[in-house]
Design a protein around this motif. Structure first.
Motif, PDB file in Angstrom:
ATOM      1  N   THR A  76       0.813  -1.210   0.000  1.00  0.00           N
ATOM      2  CA  THR A  76       0.000   0.000   0.000  1.00  0.00           C
ATOM      3  C   THR A  76       0.851   1.268   0.000  1.00  0.00           C
ATOM      4  O   THR A  76       0.315   2.360  -0.057  1.00  0.00           O
ATOM      5  N   MET A  82       0.927  -1.347  -6.605  1.00  0.00           N
ATOM      6  CA  MET A  82      -0.430  -0.928  -6.969  1.00  0.00           C
ATOM      7  C   MET A  82      -0.674  -1.220  -8.445  1.00  0.00           C
ATOM      8  O   MET A  82      -1.695  -1.796  -8.815  1.00  0.00           O
ATOM      9  N   PHE A  86      -3.358  -3.941 -10.154  1.00  0.00           N
ATOM     10  CA  PHE A  86      -4.414  -3.600 -11.094  1.00  0.00           C
ATOM     11  C   PHE A  86      -4.210  -4.290 -12.442  1.00  0.00           C
ATOM     12  O   PHE A  86      -5.177  -4.508 -13.166  1.00  0.00           O
ATOM     13  N   ARG A 288       2.221  -3.103 -14.509  1.00  0.00           N
ATOM     14  CA  ARG A 288       0.842  -3.422 -14.878  1.00  0.00           C
ATOM     15  C   ARG A 288       0.807  -4.584 -15.858  1.00  0.00           C
ATOM     16  O   ARG A 288       0.038  -5.537 -15.689  1.00  0.00           O
TER      17      ARG A 288
ATOM     18  N   LEU B  75     -11.743   2.454 -12.407  1.00  0.00           N
ATOM     19  CA  LEU B  75     -10.791   2.035 -11.373  1.00  0.00           C
ATOM     20  C   LEU B  75      -9.343   2.020 -11.813  1.00  0.00           C
ATOM     21  O   LEU B  75      -8.492   2.689 -11.241  1.00  0.00           O
ATOM     22  N   THR B  76      -9.071   1.228 -12.834  1.00  0.00           N
ATOM     23  CA  THR B  76      -7.672   0.938 -13.110  1.00  0.00           C
ATOM     24  C   THR B  76      -6.978   2.091 -13.839  1.00  0.00           C
ATOM     25  O   THR B  76      -5.792   2.011 -14.091  1.00  0.00           O
ATOM     26  N   TYR B  81      -9.250   6.094  -7.270  1.00  0.00           N
ATOM     27  CA  TYR B  81      -9.832   4.812  -6.872  1.00  0.00           C
ATOM     28  C   TYR B  81      -8.761   3.836  -6.395  1.00  0.00           C
ATOM     29  O   TYR B  81      -9.013   3.010  -5.515  1.00  0.00           O
ATOM     30  N   MET B  82      -7.559   3.912  -6.990  1.00  0.00           N
ATOM     31  CA  MET B  82      -6.492   3.048  -6.485  1.00  0.00           C
ATOM     32  C   MET B  82      -6.250   3.324  -5.007  1.00  0.00           C
ATOM     33  O   MET B  82      -6.195   2.415  -4.192  1.00  0.00           O
ATOM     34  N   VAL B  85      -9.154   2.018  -2.947  1.00  0.00           N
ATOM     35  CA  VAL B  85      -9.087   0.558  -2.822  1.00  0.00           C
ATOM     36  C   VAL B  85      -8.085   0.167  -1.743  1.00  0.00           C
ATOM     37  O   VAL B  85      -8.377  -0.665  -0.875  1.00  0.00           O
ATOM     38  N   PHE B  86      -6.917   0.806  -1.754  1.00  0.00           N
ATOM     39  CA  PHE B  86      -5.906   0.397  -0.787  1.00  0.00           C
ATOM     40  C   PHE B  86      -6.247   0.872   0.617  1.00  0.00           C
ATOM     41  O   PHE B  86      -5.808   0.267   1.592  1.00  0.00           O
ATOM     42  N   ARG B 288      -7.630   7.580   0.350  1.00  0.00           N
ATOM     43  CA  ARG B 288      -7.179   6.450   1.145  1.00  0.00           C
ATOM     44  C   ARG B 288      -7.910   6.406   2.479  1.00  0.00           C
ATOM     45  O   ARG B 288      -8.405   5.356   2.899  1.00  0.00           O
TER      46      ARG B 288
END
Lengths: 327, 327
Positions: A76, A82, A86, A288, B75-76, B81-82, B85-86, B288
């Motif tokens: 994180t 990250m 994804f 990625r 998201l990706t 959003y990353m 998510v974390f 976050r």
């Protein structure tokens, strides 16, 4: 069976010398099948070009619809992980699967298979997941006992060698490396690539080791100490992600100009490297795409399109920027 | 029951007027319990201060050890959003839970509860998850029918109002907004906050709508068209994350200096806003922390520490930078 006749589950089972149920369990990765039997069935399926055509829908219903993903605890805080996560999520979504991020280690997760990013030899959760009997793909080899069913790996040692050649061509004669310990395959490869290059060039390898999860300021402190101890160092390669961006300001404080008085390079590219002043030469690990590739290999294993023991190379790239362009 | 005597499952069941099994199912969120009954049981548990003490281990074993998470498809591509998510992953890990990222919608996931980030009124997967009978927390309200058990929300409209006051104080008299449609609660709040402010200041609200998942170059194109159509615009507020960073170069191409000839602000802060030239005034949504807060609320609901219908405010912050400092 004629050449145009598709292989059936029964053919796979007979070839592997197991029952149809065992073959099915092995192919689904969900039954209580030993790793050895699973390997034999998957090999038979791959050799016969078995595609679970008519039964695909059935297999799909029987599956959990989810793959598990574990990456080191620095997750994180790491732009690299990250992006990797994804990538796996994208690769899973392409196959209509969800992804469970495994951090707790409370139980064996209900998943069809596992992706482990940079599995560490000393991570007890990784050891448990490696032994969970689930189809597993690792990004980089597992440095502990046993290997995953599939491995996605990159030529880190070779690319570090290419980076060292470039630094040398830019005039550096006393390079040094800051790197994590050898518990991860990646850090070990970076370390080994540097030592090999130094040996080939009759140079003492100047290496400073930091913890894998060392925060940026700890790496900066290590760099400060290393440069104070060996002022002749004229090129510094940073292993830990992100750390190199903090070294430029450190050098300036000490009256040295990064990119001129000391060449600076990072083993992990990121936006911070591109935006640093001067921009920092880095190895683009394409995290990625690495994540997508791991998911793809796992689904190929699950569908019998890849054999256990499969290794796929994920290309990485040296990107030269102004921090090493002194010539 | 004396004041020091802890509430039992039986007390909770009696208070809610249901059987012990139903109460247990409702508290675990795993049984086939109607939303109404679940709400009654959770309310009783919260009122009685019920803590599943002795049975915590049992509940834990019975639970899936996993919460589900869904965020919009962007998201990706989205730093926001990353980070969100974390944050959820961190909040779950703090409770010894894993997180399944739900993208496929193939089945109702085997999870104890759900977090939905920015649930869209027009997302069929969100509609299914909202109706899955699982304890659910949304980040921002669900703009469709029904509400989640818990909502984490921020004062977007008010903060956009504060941003508009600041732009006005910096001399802007013809502000414009580029924003996504109202299918997400967040975009609707940004839009509403802007229109309200314009109404209070007797200004025609100049608004250009783009798709929620519009890539940066589409937003740039929208900005170009808007500015060509209304050259009197002297301040531009960008809703979509990241988009404002592309507007500065666009203005320069047209001979306008961002921060002087046109004030520029973003409704979503990110590293790109901090590093832009000039740095761009933004609303820091602290994604976050929002993720952590959503996970916390879900675990509070699961443990009966929060009542269904709970709403918690997640603080956000206007950060003024040089792109709007003309005075």
């Amino acid at each position: 069976m004629g050449p145009d006749e598709p292989a059936t589950l029964l053919t796979v089972a007979r070839t592997a010398g197991v029952s149809k149920t065992t073959a099915s369990d092995a192919l689904r990765g969900s039954g209580r099948v030993s790793a050895e039997t699973k390997a034999r069935v998957l090999a038979a399926a791959a050799a016969l070009g078995y595609v679970p055509n008519g039964s695909a829908r059935h297999l799909r219903r029987a599956s959990t619809g989810t793959i598990g993903l574990h990456v080191p605890e620095v997750l994180t805080r790491s732009v690299y992980y990250m992006a990797f996560v994804f990538g796996v999520v994208q690769g899973a979504a392409d196959n209509d699967y969800d992804v469970t991020l495994i951090t707790s280690g409370r139980r064996t997760p209900r998943v069809d298979g596992l992706v482990l990013g940079d599995p560490m030899a000393d991570d007890p959760l990784v050891a448990r997941l490696m032994g969970a009997g689930l189809p597993t793909v690792t990004c980089e080899r597992f440095p502990g006992a046993g290997q995953a069913d599939g491995v996605v790996l990159s030529q880190h040692a070779e690319t570090v060698g290419a980076l060292m050649d470039h630094l040398s061509a830019s005039g550096a004669s006393r390079p040094a490396l800051i790197v994590a310990g050898d518990a991860s395959d990646w850090a070990a490869a970076v370390h080994g690539g540097f030592r090999d290059w130094c040996a080939r060039h009759d140079l003492e390898p100047l290496v400073r080791t930091v913890p894998f999860d060392a925060p940026a300021d700890e790496v900066r402190r290590a760099a400060r100490e290393l440069l104070a101890l060996r002022p002749e160092i004229d090129a510094l390669v940073c292993g830990p992600a992100g750390a190199a961006a903090g070294i430029g300001p450190l050098l300036r404080e000490e009256g040295r100009v990064p990119g001129r008085d000391l060449l600076l390079a990072s083993c992990v590219d990121s936006q911070a490297m591109q935006l640093a002043d001067p921009p920092i030469t880095s190895i683009d690990l394409r995290p990625r795409e690495a994540g997508v590739r791991c998911a793809e290999l796992l689904f190929d294993l699950l569908a019998g399109r890849a054999r256990p023991g499969a290794e796929r190379v994920h290309p990485i790239e040296l990107i030269v920027r102004d921090s090493t362009r002194r010539a």
